[in-house]
Design a protein around this motif. Structure first.
Motif, PDB file in Angstrom:
ATOM      1  N   GLY A   1       2.456  22.448   0.271  1.00 15.92           N
ATOM      2  CA  GLY A   1       2.812  23.635   1.035  1.00 15.92           C
ATOM      3  C   GLY A   1       3.419  23.264   2.371  1.00 15.92           C
ATOM      4  N   LYS A   2       3.216  24.108   3.374  1.00 17.26           N
ATOM      5  CA  LYS A   2       3.786  23.872   4.689  1.00 17.26           C
ATOM      6  C   LYS A   2       3.143  22.629   5.326  1.00 17.26           C
ATOM      7  CE  LYS A   2       4.476  26.378   9.060  1.00 17.26           C
ATOM      8  NZ  LYS A   2       3.450  25.966  10.016  1.00 17.26           N
ATOM      9  N   PRO A   3       3.964  21.681   5.807  1.00 17.24           N
ATOM     10  CA  PRO A   3       3.393  20.465   6.386  1.00 17.24           C
ATOM     11  C   PRO A   3       2.510  20.771   7.601  1.00 17.24           C
ATOM     12  CG  PRO A   3       5.747  20.211   6.000  1.00 17.24           C
ATOM     13  CD  PRO A   3       5.432  21.655   5.776  1.00 17.24           C
ATOM     14  N   LYS A   4       1.489  19.918   7.774  1.00 17.09           N
ATOM     15  CA  LYS A   4       0.547  20.079   8.880  1.00 17.09           C
ATOM     16  C   LYS A   4       0.795  18.979   9.903  1.00 17.09           C
ATOM     17  CE  LYS A   4      -2.216  19.757   5.280  1.00 17.09           C
ATOM     18  NZ  LYS A   4      -1.739  20.318   4.026  1.00 17.09           N
ATOM     19  N   GLY A   5       0.840  19.312  11.179  1.00 17.22           N
ATOM     20  CA  GLY A   5       1.076  18.316  12.240  1.00 17.22           C
ATOM     21  C   GLY A   5      -0.210  17.588  12.576  1.00 17.22           C
ATOM     22  N   ILE A   6      -0.388  16.432  11.969  1.00 16.29           N
ATOM     23  CA  ILE A   6      -1.654  15.707  12.097  1.00 16.29           C
ATOM     24  C   ILE A   6      -1.638  14.856  13.368  1.00 16.29           C
ATOM     25  CG2 ILE A   6      -3.117  13.961  10.987  1.00 16.29           C
ATOM     26  CD1 ILE A   6      -3.047  16.710   9.540  1.00 16.29           C
ATOM     27  N   LEU A   7      -2.726  14.948  14.138  1.00 13.26           N
ATOM     28  CA  LEU A   7      -2.818  14.221  15.397  1.00 13.26           C
ATOM     29  C   LEU A   7      -3.700  12.979  15.241  1.00 13.26           C
ATOM     30  CD1 LEU A   7      -2.476  14.035  18.526  1.00 13.26           C
ATOM     31  CD2 LEU A   7      -4.603  15.358  18.694  1.00 13.26           C
ATOM     32  N   HIS A   8      -3.160  11.844  15.674  1.00 15.89           N
ATOM     33  CA  HIS A   8      -3.946  10.611  15.714  1.00 15.89           C
ATOM     34  C   HIS A   8      -4.014  10.073  17.134  1.00 15.89           C
ATOM     35  CE1 HIS A   8      -4.940   9.962  11.516  1.00 15.89           C
ATOM     36  NE2 HIS A   8      -3.727  10.389  11.196  1.00 15.89           N
TER      37      HIS A   8
END
Ligand code: ATP
Ligand code: MG
Length: 657
Positions: A275-282
């Motif tokens: 689905g819609k990409p998720k902005g993953i924070l590292h």
């Protein structure tokens, strides 16, 4: 409720470790023992051993604000210093960091000393452009050395990079620029792909100019442009700057300042398979710890002698962790390649392995199945004897593809490690350790030392031996995502709500535990099919289809069915060598339907088998089954923005009608 996934496929081939390999293996069984004794003490020890901490940490994990973890949080480090300066200071400045191969055949070898000097200059340039710690920088580049320089320079000054895959459209780029409010975009005029220059700068111009009612992108102050394609570009004076002009004016002296362990390092959007990409924070310290630890132990890295190559683009998490941060933190020598595997001809990857004597190789099942489709004579015409370990990531690797990879690429002697992880996990979680684990083709096998994974029912109870269920991570881990950028609620609801009372992370993947307790990935939970009350996995039926001599690649989906609830519908690609003698499409369908029924049981027999030339894939090569389900159920095809080739769905839909 039927809450486990039926287990159908039986794969019993086993490959015990080679004694000579084990004798020199980096990973030892002591890792498992130490991690089992005291998990947090184990991670603290790994972090101290693998990284340089400017200010040592005293706290290992703070989970008081779960699921937002803090690891090593009173420590300070500089991520770029760990990947660069310290290797030079240790006397390894002359070691090659990057062997870069351009698609047209140009190449560069860059030592750690040279890479360090480049990054120092770039860090000075970013500072001169007003980029400060915490600011976001979008990177939209081909696979050229400057891409790595840019990422490390951003990290060095404590800014946050958001790398956007160079194949994404202006719309996708703009959405990511806006989401992160990027101040600077680093791009190139163009890069080489499939024998010609693919322009990049025009997409950046278009992305910034797009106006969906709220005006052009307001956050972007500058666009820094690297000259690579030599294609003509339009120029916005004041905003646009040539990298080579600017870099010539700054000093190569730069002292890396330490940042807290939890300082943000990057935002990266998931592949968009479901689905819609998720902005993953590292963030910094925990991420780098697990990147270095996994890269060293899973790939058996001997940095003095190995030449490592991960074929992933920096636009994906594999490119972040296993092209940039893991290998460089470990002082490895690695290959990076700009272009596609079939340019100028189908053997390009094997030519590169031969040229640089690559010893450790990491690629995706989609590529491996692509090579199987073309035939073994192509790799067999090259000298691949330098290889001593092969890795796989991105999708389940079918046993047949695993065996082909080991036999044809690895000459029947290299270990093959199937590594399961996600953008959200930051680094490898489940994998065999070479030299220790007896390998099982098609299984990701065991959680790494320090990682706690289980397979559970919908109610969160562990499944029994040989049962399927949901893959969960039961304890926090150092490189775990710290959230979804700007959307903490979505982070909780997507991954943590499902098993809230247990505190488990829900990965979204189905899996089963075999009788030894080892893990087999069964595909996305969203893709599980329910046929007459039996929950069937995509991976097992696809594996059975690929085991048939005709089939190169397969995707199966569940389509609504009046009698069985759902029915299995398969889409297959026929091997090049078999095209002449396959018979009619109907004959192929009958043969493959019977083959599946015979291999894994009548319940799994596909209702329909469609022969197609392509499958819909994300730009990182993963099959997008939800689009095939739309076709199988005669619906309008859903959101295709992350699809690599949008024309594919048209062709498939027509073939099916
Ligand atoms: P999105 O979350 O936007 O749908 P995505 O899940 O494809 O995209 P990634 O983070 O790039 O984005 O991919 C992680 C997923 O890839 C895993 O959840 C799993 O489904 C699959 N995967 C990765 N490695 C393996 C592996 N070794 N075996 C099986 N599946 C794997
Ligand atoms: Mg995902």
């Amino acid at each position: 409720m039927v809450d486990t996934i039926d287990n159908l496929l039986h794969e019993s081939r086993r490959f015990p470790p080679d004694e000579a390999f084990s004798a020199h293996a980096v990973a030892t069984p002591a890792l498992y023992e130490e991690a089992a004794k005291d998990r947090l003490a184990f991670w603290a020890a790994q972090s101290r051993e693998l990284l340089h901490w400017s200010k040592p940490f005293t706290r290992t994990l703070d989970w008081s604000n779960a699921p937002f973890a803090k690891w090593f949080d009173d420590g300070e480090l500089n991520v770029a210093y760990n990947c660069l300066d310290r290797h030079v200071l240790a006397g390894n400045g002359d070691r090659v960091a990057l062997y870069w191969e351009g698609e047209p055949g140009d190449s560069r070898a860059i030592t750690y000393a040279e890479l360090t000097a480049e990054v120092k200059k770039a860090a000075n340039l970013l500072t001169a452009l007003g980029v400060e710690a915490g600011d976001r920088v979008a990177i939209y580049l081909p696979m050229i050395p400057e891409a790595i320089v840019a990422m490390l320079a951003v990290a060095r000054i404590g800014a946050v990079h958001s790398v956007v895959f160079g194949g994404f459209s202006a719309e996708s780029l703009r959405a990511r620029i806006d989401d992160a409010q990027a101040k600077l975009v680093i791009t190139a005029d163009g890069g080489w792909r499939k024998g010609k220059v693919a322009p990049l700068k025009p997409a950046v111009d278009e992305a910034i100019a797009l106006d969906h009612g709220d005006g052009p992108a307001a956050s972007v102050e500058h666009v820094l442009v690297i000259k690579r394609g030599e294609n003509d570009v339009e120029w916005t004076p004041g905003r646009d700057l040539w990298w080579h002009d600017e870099i010539a004016q700054v000093s190569d002296e730069h002292t890396a300042k330490p940042f807290p362990a939890e300082h943000p390092l990057f935002i990266l959007y998931t592949s968009g398979t479901t689905g819609k990409p998720k902005g993953i924070l590292h963030t910094s310290g925990g991420y780098l710890t697990q990147a270095a630890y996994t890269h060293k132990n899973v790939f058996d890295l001997h940095p003095e002698s190995d030449v490592y190559w991960s074929t992933a683009d920096i636009g994906w998490i594999t490119g972040h962790t296993y092209v940039v941060y893991g290998p460089l933190a470990n002082g490895a020598t690695e290959v990076i390649y700009e272009g596609t595997p079939e340019t100028p001809g189908p053997g390009r990857w094997w030519d590169i392995i031969e040229k640089y004597k690559v010893s450790l190789f990491y690629a995706a099942p989609t590529a491996i199945r692509g090579f199987m489709k073309q035939g073994r004579q192509i790799p067999q015409a090259r000298d691949l004897s330098s290889l001593r370990l092969l890795g796989s990531v991105g999708e389940p690797i079918n046993p047949e593809a695993w065996i082909w990879y080991r036999e044809i690429i690895g000459a029947g002697r290299t270990p093959v490690v199937d590594t399961w992880w996600q953008t959200e996990t930051g680094a490898i979680m489940v994998s065999a350790l070479p030299g220790i684990t007896t390998l099982k083709p098609g299984s990701a096998q065991v959680p790494l030392p320090g990682i706690s994974v289980d397979v559970v029912t919908d109610a969160g109870e562990p499944v029994g031996p040989d049962e399927g269920g949901l893959l969960v991570i039961t304890e926090p881990w150092p490189s775990m995502a710290r959230g979804i950028w700007g959307d903490p609620d979505r982070f909780i609801s997507t991954y943590w709500e499902m098993f809230r009372d247990k505190g488990y992370y829900f990965a979204g993947d189905g899996a089963r535990k075999d009788k030894d307790g080892e893990i087999w990935l069964l595909g996305r939970v969203d893709d599980v099919m329910n046929v007459s009350g039996h929950r069937l996995s995509t991976a097992e039926i696809e594996s059975a289809l690929v085991a048939h001599p005709l089939t190169a690649e397969a995707a199966v989906v569940g389509a609504a069915d009046d009698t069985t609830g759902q029915a299995v519908v398969a889409f297959v690609i026929i091997k090049d060598s078999q095209r002449a003698n396959t018979g009619t499409p109907d004959e192929v369908a009958v043969a493959l339907r019977n083959h599946v029924a015979q291999q894994i049981g009548p319940i799994a027999r596909p209702r329909q088998v469609f022969v197609v030339n392509e499958l819909p894939k994300t730009r990182s090569g993963k099959i997008m089954r939800r689009l095939l389900r739309d076709v199988a159920e005669g619906r309008e095809v859903g959101d295709t923005t992350t699809l690599a080739d949008t024309a594919v769905m048209q062709v498939i839909a027509t073939a099916v009608k």
